[in-house]
Design a protein around this motif. Structure first.
Motif, PDB file in Angstrom:
ATOM      1  N   CYS A 164       0.963  -1.075  -0.023  1.00 33.34           N
ATOM      2  CA  CYS A 164       0.061  -0.064  -0.044  1.00 33.34           C
ATOM      3  C   CYS A 164       0.792   1.182  -0.034  1.00 33.34           C
ATOM      4  CB  CYS A 164      -0.893   0.075   1.219  1.00 33.34           C
ATOM      5  SG  CYS A 164      -0.155   0.005   2.938  1.00 33.34           S
ATOM      6  N   PRO A 165       0.371   2.364  -0.261  1.00 32.65           N
ATOM      7  CA  PRO A 165       1.077   3.575  -0.448  1.00 32.65           C
ATOM      8  C   PRO A 165       1.534   3.996   1.210  1.00 32.65           C
ATOM      9  CG  PRO A 165      -0.845   3.743  -1.644  1.00 32.65           C
ATOM     10  CD  PRO A 165      -1.030   2.851  -0.780  1.00 32.65           C
ATOM     11  N   GLY A 166       2.494   4.798   1.339  1.00 38.45           N
ATOM     12  CA  GLY A 166       2.985   5.409   2.483  1.00 38.45           C
ATOM     13  C   GLY A 166       4.265   5.134   2.801  1.00 38.45           C
ATOM     14  N   GLU A 167       4.606   5.106   4.140  1.00 36.95           N
ATOM     15  CA  GLU A 167       6.044   4.915   4.623  1.00 36.95           C
ATOM     16  C   GLU A 167       5.798   4.517   5.985  1.00 36.95           C
ATOM     17  OE1 GLU A 167      10.518   6.614   5.083  1.00 36.95           O
ATOM     18  OE2 GLU A 167       8.950   7.690   3.941  1.00 36.95           O
ATOM     19  N   VAL A 225       4.278   2.072   7.048  1.00 36.10           N
ATOM     20  CA  VAL A 225       2.798   1.503   7.132  1.00 36.10           C
ATOM     21  C   VAL A 225       2.765  -0.032   7.403  1.00 36.10           C
ATOM     22  CG1 VAL A 225       0.432   1.275   6.227  1.00 36.10           C
ATOM     23  CG2 VAL A 225       1.837   3.282   5.779  1.00 36.10           C
ATOM     24  N   ASN A 241      -1.436  -5.016   5.598  1.00 33.99           N
ATOM     25  CA  ASN A 241      -1.176  -4.020   4.460  1.00 33.99           C
ATOM     26  C   ASN A 241       0.338  -3.297   4.939  1.00 33.99           C
ATOM     27  OD1 ASN A 241      -3.482  -4.520   2.985  1.00 33.99           O
ATOM     28  ND2 ASN A 241      -4.716  -3.295   3.894  1.00 33.99           N
ATOM     29  N   SER A 271       3.495  -0.761   3.481  1.00 38.34           N
ATOM     30  CA  SER A 271       4.201   0.067   2.557  1.00 38.34           C
ATOM     31  C   SER A 271       5.388  -0.617   1.948  1.00 38.34           C
ATOM     32  CB  SER A 271       4.383   1.311   3.254  1.00 38.34           C
ATOM     33  OG  SER A 271       5.045   1.168   4.448  1.00 38.34           O
ATOM     34  N   GLU A 278      -3.107   4.468  -4.665  1.00 38.50           N
ATOM     35  CA  GLU A 278      -3.617   5.582  -3.995  1.00 38.50           C
ATOM     36  C   GLU A 278      -4.870   5.948  -4.603  1.00 38.50           C
ATOM     37  OE1 GLU A 278      -0.391   8.095  -5.087  1.00 38.50           O
ATOM     38  OE2 GLU A 278       1.045   7.510  -3.263  1.00 38.50           O
ATOM     39  N   ILE A 315       2.104   1.056  -7.410  1.00 39.59           N
ATOM     40  CA  ILE A 315       2.370   0.607  -6.211  1.00 39.59           C
ATOM     41  C   ILE A 315       3.319  -0.811  -6.463  1.00 39.59           C
ATOM     42  CG2 ILE A 315       0.429  -0.405  -5.837  1.00 39.59           C
ATOM     43  CD1 ILE A 315       2.540   1.298  -3.123  1.00 39.59           C
TER      44      ILE A 315
END
Length: 329
Positions: free
Chosen positions: A38-41, A43, A55, A57, A83, A98
């Motif tokens: 999944c998106p982000g950092e 996570v 899930n 990052s 996203e 992703i």
């Protein structure tokens, strides 16, 4: 009292004896571990219906992948949570998608050199409607279009292979998608990239937790017009044969436990590598029984896996991969 000459219990007398004569065994190198990226950092969000599955990052997924590699697990099956979503699922084939980003990061890690990176090829996680192909609506009715979907699925496979996938695995069940993917890869100089086809994928009640994990539930209707009817064994053999004719190198059966007979029938008929996917519902229902104390976790986990292997699967996609690899140690 006369005793029998043949006593089968002689070969069950101790663990070393049982190990010596065991007909079917498990090895971590035959496990494929699914990851949801999944998106982000930083996570790491646990999936409510799948204890112990997250899930992740890209940075967290890399750490999870390195742990899998250290346990001797054979490969990863990568799914993406984009996203944003749209009607065509453009995030599936985007250069900066992703999973594409994750593949590039994974390829930089020396710790993952022996870990196969398998990219799931489908549109359902990326479309706003949650279906595995393009939707055409006519009034109150709708149709999942086949040929326009296949073009986008082939484009997705090429994007993932270009980003570094060792194997592409189409899971959509559209007619002709293996041939389209093979042509797309070959035309772009990727004739060495294997296709692992979800050749026999049934419309199953056991996918529910996955749809939470991948945020891929259909927003209307269901997938029965493209995934297979659970009563059709002969049709499954036709699906497999067609995919092999179109250029599939390996096949994957899904789900595993409710369709062990299909795995066995395929193993007896086709001389190709065959895997099976122990899907989210299989994993989650066992965990529900573990939580209630109804089943002994380690024994039930390993027994479920050996049954799939015994039915004829050479490799197993399973959320138990890490835990089972630790047991096999």
């Amino acid at each position: 009292m006369e005793y029998p000459i043949t006593r089968l219990r002689r070969l069950r007398s101790s663990e070393p004896m049982r190990s010596l004569v065991r007909e079917t065994s498990l090895d971590p190198s035959a496990f494929i571990y699914p990851l949801f990226i999944c998106p982000g950092e930083g996570v790491r969000n646990e999936i409510g219906s799948m204890p112990g599955i997250f899930n992740l990052s890209v940075d967290e997924a890399l750490r999870e992948a390195e742990t899998a590699a250290s346990l001797g697990i054979g490969g990863l099956l990568l799914f993406g949570l984009p996203e944003t979503k749209d009607d065509e699922g453009a995030g599936a084939w985007a250069d900066d998608g992703i999973v594409q980003r994750a593949l590039r990061e994974f390829k930089k890690s020396a710790a993952l050199k022996k870990l196969l990176l398998i990219a799931d090829v489908c549109l359902c996680e990326y479309t706003s409607h949650g279906h595995c192909g393009m939707v055409r609506k006519q009034g109150d009715s709708y149709e999942i279009e086949n040929d326009s979907s296949v073009r986008l699925i082939a484009r997705t496979a090429l994007s993932l292979a270009t980003a570094g996938a060792d194997i592409v695995a189409p899971s959509d069940m559209m007619d002709g998608r293996v041939a389209a993917i093979r042509d797309e890869l070959d035309e772009e100089g990727m004739e060495q990239t294997p296709v692992l086809s979800y050749a026999s994928k049934f419309a199953s009640a056991f996918y529910g937790p996955f749809r939470e994990a991948a945020d891929s539930a259909p927003q209307f209707g269901d997938r029965r017009s493209y995934q297979m009817d659970g009563g059709n064994l002969r049709e499954a053999m036709r699906e497999i044969e067609l995919d092999l004719t179109e250029g599939a190198d390996m096949i994957l059966m899904k789900p595993a436990m409710p369709y062990l007979d299909v795995i066995r029938a395929a193993r007896e008929r086709f001389d190709v590598p065959i895997g099976a996917y122990q899907v989210s519902g299989e994993y989650s229902m066992l965990h529900a029984a573990f939580a209630k104390g109804w089943l002994e976790p380690q024994r039930a986990m390993m027994e479920s896996l050996i049954s799939i292997r015994r039915a004829g699967a050479g490799f197993i996609v399973t959320y138990f991969a890490r835990d089972a690899a630790k047991v096999l140690g």
